[in-house]
Design an enzyme around this catalytic site. Structure first.
Site, PDB file in Angstrom:
ATOM      1  N   SER A 149      -4.791 -10.108  -4.870  1.00 60.09           N
ATOM      2  CA  SER A 149      -3.973  -8.944  -4.562  1.00 60.09           C
ATOM      3  C   SER A 149      -4.804  -7.836  -3.927  1.00 60.09           C
ATOM      4  CB  SER A 149      -3.239  -8.465  -5.814  1.00 60.09           C
ATOM      5  OG  SER A 149      -2.278  -7.497  -5.491  1.00 60.09           O
ATOM      6  N   ASP A 299      -0.001  -3.967   0.332  1.00 56.92           N
ATOM      7  CA  ASP A 299      -1.342  -4.288  -0.133  1.00 56.92           C
ATOM      8  C   ASP A 299      -1.715  -5.657   0.435  1.00 56.92           C
ATOM      9  OD1 ASP A 299       0.216  -5.934  -1.795  1.00 56.92           O
ATOM     10  OD2 ASP A 299      -1.080  -5.632  -3.531  1.00 56.92           O
ATOM     11  N   ASP A 301      -1.894  -8.808  -0.373  1.00 55.66           N
ATOM     12  CA  ASP A 301      -1.032  -9.989  -0.504  1.00 55.66           C
ATOM     13  C   ASP A 301       0.441  -9.624  -0.366  1.00 55.66           C
ATOM     14  OD1 ASP A 301      -0.929  -8.707  -3.016  1.00 55.66           O
ATOM     15  OD2 ASP A 301      -0.449 -10.585  -4.040  1.00 55.66           O
ATOM     16  N   ASP A 303       2.598  -7.953  -2.012  1.00 59.89           N
ATOM     17  CA  ASP A 303       3.578  -7.881  -3.097  1.00 59.89           C
ATOM     18  C   ASP A 303       3.838  -6.439  -3.505  1.00 59.89           C
ATOM     19  OD1 ASP A 303       1.177  -7.419  -4.439  1.00 59.89           O
ATOM     20  OD2 ASP A 303       1.654  -8.719  -6.135  1.00 59.89           O
TER      21      ASP A 303
END
Length: 525
Positions: A149, A299, A301, A303
């Site tokens: 992430s 961000d 990734d 999500d």
């Protein structure tokens, strides 16, 4: 043969001898030859555990880092556990663009294939919500997402979703929790050495659900789309899908060019997290250049989703709580049904909004694995810019789908001659103002966090910003303080980073800095 967990030189040497990756094996052996006890102790500090957001660690050698050996043994443990639940488990596997991600995705697929499962492999370098979506849309029994992430560039990680025949109802397509995480950990502990785990490609199928994902997300668009969006992917994997989706919905979209292409080194930001100071500087410059109505940032990734808006000749970044209130209010006005939910460290404002519109509301433990399990969930969020606007499609935070809703709201406000900040004032006027502010202490010595939490538990503060503390509540992850002024402070350790986190809330925004100053003095950090 089971790998023993007590660290010693022989254990490290044996690990290296059975490491399928020549580079990480060589690194461990070099440390042994150099008698580098510091590196060895860090690399063999115990196996990685499924925390708030799965496994996360720096990419490197040893059982305490992310590497091929750890991924192979983790996947062996997962598929062993899944086969105890169902015959021929079906597992979706996605990955982001971090160092090692594509190799880790391939290794996981080959372990599942060799163990008698079926691996459905998504295209590499795609967002986490695509994996969560695919678990539900294809009825898979589990999903693996290789990502760290918004962690530092050196890190990678491994998230697990359960679904299909393993988890149903509100649990379908959600990150795993106990007892599954502990049972899988036990299976990992009993896994063979990594080079003894079979790998095959016999039962691997490439799948691509991006078109279905975009179709579903596009259905979230509102009636107004006449705005210009500056969009940054923060060197992550959200640019391609995000721009395609927002453009298809009718918005004018311009990517921040320096941050559009995936790059695991994140060269233009000191820390790849939209919440960090300075992370949106390039985005704001681009937004000003093109005359954008809003800057939207994913961000790495994708999500999570952050936003900044122009106001009085400058730009202001919305907090996660402000964005959560705006999205919840917008979805409620669009006839959402069911329950809203937010983590207990998020603002109390969403609960007031839900009550105003006659909707249910639940406050959960931190982490989307708890928010997403809310029955009849209509919208969920956490203050760390994570939002779930379509839980029947993605039962996790989803920055890309969120950006459609956020853009639609921005366009609605513009068409009415207002703005997101104006709409926020309207919400305060309707249900009462609550303002929030984070206070974070990043430490190198983890014992300082333990000491701080012990102090909170035994001798909590008696006064904050001149208002007596009227109530103290303990919960599984930390403590809450309430003052007679209706201020609220929550203190807990971070679940993913070496931080002590404090969440401040007050009806009076002017009190937040004074509360923060008192807490700095109280902790002495």
């Amino acid at each position: 043969m089971s790998v023993e967990k007590t660290f010693d030189i022989n254990y490290a040497r044996t690990w290296a001898e059975h490491d399928p990756d020549a580079d990480t094996a060589r690194q461990v052996l070099t440390w042994i030859e150099e008698d580098n006890s510091e590196e060895l102790a860090a690399a063999f500090a115990g196996p990685l555990n499924f925390g708030t957001a799965g496994l996360r660690a720096a990419v490197g050698a040893g059982e305490s880092r992310m590497n091929r050996a750890v991924v192979i043994r983790t996947t062996y443990g997962l598929i062993t556990w899944l086969k105890q639940q169902v015959d021929t488990p079906v597992v979706v596997i996605g990955c982001d663009a971090r160092h090692g991600s594509t190799q880790f995705q391939r290794d996981a697929a080959q372990v599942i294939s060799a163990a008698g499962g079926k691996a459905l492999v998504l295209p590499a370098q795609n967002p986490t919500p695509l994996t969560a979506f695919t678990v539900r849309s294809l009825g898979a029994d589990a999903g693996i997402m290789v990502t760290a992430s918004h962690n530092p560039p050196a890190d990678n990680g491994y998230k697990v979703y359960l679904g299909g025949r393993v988890a149903t109802g509100p649990d379908e397509g959600v990150q795993l929790i106990s007892p599954a995480d502990k049972e899988i950990a036990a299976a990992i502990a009993e896994a063979p050495y990594a080079d003894e785990v079979p790998l095959t490609s016999d039962h691997i199928e490439d799948v691509d659900t991006r078109a279905e994902y975009l179709d579903r997300a596009a259905a979230l668009v509102g009636d107004n789309t006449d705005i210009t969006i500056a969009l940054t992917a923060m060197h992550g994997v959200g640019a391609e899908l995000g721009k395609e989706l927002l453009s298809r919905c009718g918005f004018t979209v311009s990517l921040v060019p320096e941050q559009a292409a995936p790059d695991p080194d994140f060269p233009t930001v000191s820390f790849p997290n939209p919440e960090e100071p300075g992370a949106l500087d390039l985005g704001i410059q681009h937004a000003e250049k093109i005359g954008a109505d809003i800057l939207i940032a994913y961000d790495p990734d994708a999500d999570r989703c952050a936003a900044a808006v122009p106001t009085d000749g400058t730009w202001r970044q919305l907090s996660g709580d402000e964005t959560g209130a705006l999205l919840g209010d917008y979805l409620a006005r669009r006839d959402a049904t069911g329950n809203f939910a937010n983590s207990l460290v998020s603002s109390r404002l969403l609960g007031r909004i839900a009550a105003h519109y006659g909707l249910g509301h639940e406050e959960t433990l931190t982490g989307f694995k708890w928010i997403a399990r809310t029955p009849e969930l209509a919208f969920g969020y956490e203050e760390a810019i994570g939002f779930c606007p379509d839980p029947n499609a993605v039962r996790d935070k989803d920055g890309i789908s969120t950006s459609v809703v956020l853009a639609s709201l921005t366009a609605e406000c513009k068409a009415a001659g207002s703005s997101l900040l104006g709409r926020l004032d309207d919400i305060y006027a309707t249900v009462g103002a609550l303002h929030t502010q984070p206070l974070t202490f990043r430490v190198e010595d983890l014992s300082l966090i333990t000491q701080a939490m012990d102090k909170v538990s035994t001798t909590p503060p008696t006064e904050l910003a001149g208002s007596p503390v009227s109530k103290v509540e303990k919960f599984a992850q930390g403590s809450k303080f309430f003052t007679e002024n209706d201020d609220r402070v929550i203190v807990r350790p971070s679940g993913t980073e070496p931080k002590l986190k404090c969440y401040l809330e007050s009806p009076d925004a002017g009190r937040l800095d004074a509360i923060a100053a008192d807490l700095r003095d109280y902790f002495g950090l």
